[in-house]
Scaffold this motif. Structure first.
Motif, short mmCIF file in Angstrom:
data_model
loop_
_atom_site.label_atom_id
_atom_site.label_comp_id
_atom_site.label_asym_id
_atom_site.label_seq_id
_atom_site.Cartn_x
_atom_site.Cartn_y
_atom_site.Cartn_z
N ILE A 118 11.91 -7.18 3.09
CA ILE A 118 11.15 -8.16 2.32
C ILE A 118 10.01 -8.72 3.18
CG2 ILE A 118 11.28 -10.38 1.11
CD1 ILE A 118 12.97 -8.41 -0.31
N VAL A 119 8.82 -8.87 2.56
CA VAL A 119 7.69 -9.49 3.25
C VAL A 119 7.16 -10.66 2.41
CG1 VAL A 119 6.99 -7.37 4.44
CG2 VAL A 119 5.97 -7.93 2.23
N ASP A 120 6.49 -11.58 3.09
CA ASP A 120 5.85 -12.70 2.39
C ASP A 120 4.45 -12.28 1.93
OD1 ASP A 120 4.17 -12.88 4.64
OD2 ASP A 120 5.21 -14.62 5.47
N ASP A 121 3.70 -13.24 1.39
CA ASP A 121 2.36 -12.95 0.86
C ASP A 121 1.38 -12.45 1.91
OD1 ASP A 121 3.16 -13.71 -1.65
OD2 ASP A 121 2.39 -15.76 -1.48
N GLU A 122 1.66 -12.72 3.18
CA GLU A 122 0.77 -12.29 4.25
C GLU A 122 1.26 -11.01 4.93
OE1 GLU A 122 0.64 -15.78 6.65
OE2 GLU A 122 -0.37 -16.93 5.08
N GLY A 123 2.32 -10.42 4.40
CA GLY A 123 2.84 -9.16 4.94
C GLY A 123 3.80 -9.33 6.10
N ASN A 124 4.24 -10.56 6.37
CA ASN A 124 5.19 -10.81 7.45
C ASN A 124 6.62 -10.54 6.98
OD1 ASN A 124 3.13 -11.84 9.25
ND2 ASN A 124 3.12 -13.65 7.94
N LYS A 125 7.36 -9.78 7.76
CA LYS A 125 8.74 -9.48 7.41
C LYS A 125 9.59 -10.74 7.47
CE LYS A 125 10.66 -5.69 9.04
NZ LYS A 125 11.38 -4.74 9.93
N ILE A 126 10.43 -10.94 6.46
CA ILE A 126 11.35 -12.07 6.41
C ILE A 126 12.66 -11.62 7.06
CG2 ILE A 126 12.50 -13.78 4.94
CD1 ILE A 126 9.41 -13.85 4.86
N GLU A 127 12.79 -11.88 8.35
CA GLU A 127 13.93 -11.38 9.13
C GLU A 127 15.27 -11.87 8.58
OE1 GLU A 127 13.69 -9.10 11.41
OE2 GLU A 127 11.51 -9.13 11.63
N ALA A 128 15.31 -13.08 8.02
CA ALA A 128 16.57 -13.64 7.52
C ALA A 128 17.15 -12.82 6.37
CB ALA A 128 16.35 -15.08 7.07
N LEU A 129 16.31 -12.03 5.70
CA LEU A 129 16.80 -11.21 4.59
C LEU A 129 17.17 -9.81 5.02
CD1 LEU A 129 14.41 -12.43 1.78
CD2 LEU A 129 16.84 -12.94 2.05
N GLY A 130 16.97 -9.48 6.27
CA GLY A 130 17.44 -8.21 6.81
C GLY A 130 16.54 -7.02 6.54
N THR A 131 16.90 -5.92 7.17
CA THR A 131 16.28 -4.62 6.98
C THR A 131 17.40 -3.66 6.61
OG1 THR A 131 14.53 -5.08 8.58
CG2 THR A 131 14.95 -2.77 8.08
N TYR A 132 17.15 -2.84 5.61
CA TYR A 132 18.18 -1.94 5.09
C TYR A 132 17.72 -0.51 5.26
CZ TYR A 132 19.29 -6.45 3.15
OH TYR A 132 19.56 -7.78 3.02
N ARG A 133 18.64 0.38 5.66
CA ARG A 133 18.28 1.77 5.94
C ARG A 133 19.29 2.70 5.30
NH1 ARG A 133 19.08 6.15 9.12
NH2 ARG A 133 17.37 7.02 10.33
N THR A 134 18.78 3.70 4.59
CA THR A 134 19.66 4.73 4.04
C THR A 134 20.10 5.66 5.16
OG1 THR A 134 17.90 6.35 3.63
CG2 THR A 134 18.34 4.74 1.87
N HIS A 135 21.03 6.54 4.84
CA HIS A 135 21.39 7.58 5.79
C HIS A 135 20.29 8.66 5.78
CE1 HIS A 135 22.93 9.03 1.92
NE2 HIS A 135 22.79 10.24 2.41
N THR A 136 20.25 9.45 6.81
CA THR A 136 19.30 10.55 6.91
C THR A 136 19.88 11.77 6.20
OG1 THR A 136 18.53 9.75 9.05
CG2 THR A 136 18.05 12.05 8.52
N VAL A 137 19.06 12.42 5.39
CA VAL A 137 19.45 13.68 4.76
C VAL A 137 18.68 14.78 5.48
CG1 VAL A 137 19.56 15.03 2.64
CG2 VAL A 137 19.88 12.54 2.55
N TYR A 138 19.38 15.62 6.21
CA TYR A 138 18.73 16.62 7.06
C TYR A 138 18.27 17.82 6.26
CZ TYR A 138 20.46 13.75 10.81
OH TYR A 138 20.69 12.68 11.65
N LYS A 139 17.12 18.36 6.68
CA LYS A 139 16.52 19.57 6.12
C LYS A 139 16.44 19.52 4.60
CE LYS A 139 17.87 22.54 9.94
NZ LYS A 139 18.58 23.74 10.35
N SER A 140 15.78 18.48 4.09
CA SER A 140 15.69 18.32 2.64
C SER A 140 14.34 17.76 2.24
CB SER A 140 16.79 17.37 2.14
OG SER A 140 16.69 17.20 0.75
#
Length: 113
Positions: A62-84
């Motif tokens: 999540i980012v605010d209106d100025e493009g700054n990441k809102i650290e309190a809301l976290g960063t989420y990452r999917t798993h890697t799908v290889y050779k796809s």
């Protein structure tokens, strides 16, 4: 999400937070929401590896209106799908469920790697 690098399908749903069991300091009239997000799949992604495939994954935050990441809301990452070039992630995340930050004031960003 669709551009010349392929497309990614996501499903989004706003859900109401039930504070009755979590936070007794809120009044009955106070309502907050969180975002249920499912990063489903990629289609026809651009090959980024020498073997003609990619090892794609998605990062969401999540980012605010100025493009700054809102650290309190976290960063989420999917798993890697290889050779796809057509990965299936079916990655579910609830954004903002445990936070008092109003997520409707911000932008959800997806980056495909």
């Amino acid at each position: 999400l669709n551009d010349n690098l392929g497309s990614v399908r996501v499903q989004l749903n706003m859900a109401m937070v039930d504070h009755s069991e979590v936070d007794h300091s809120m009044t009955e009239n106070e309502t907050s929401y969180y975002l249920q997000c499912r990063i489903c799949e990629g289609k026809d992604l651009k090959p980024m590896d020498f073997n003609g495939f990619s090892d794609p994954y998605v990062i969401a935050y999540i980012v605010d209106d100025e493009g700054n990441k809102i650290e309190a809301l976290g960063t989420y990452r999917t798993h890697t799908v290889y050779k796809s070039l057509n990965p299936i992630w079916n990655f579910d995340v609830d954004v903002g469920e445990d936070s008092r930050i109003r997520i409707d004031d911000y932008t959800l960003v997806f980056e495909v790697w």
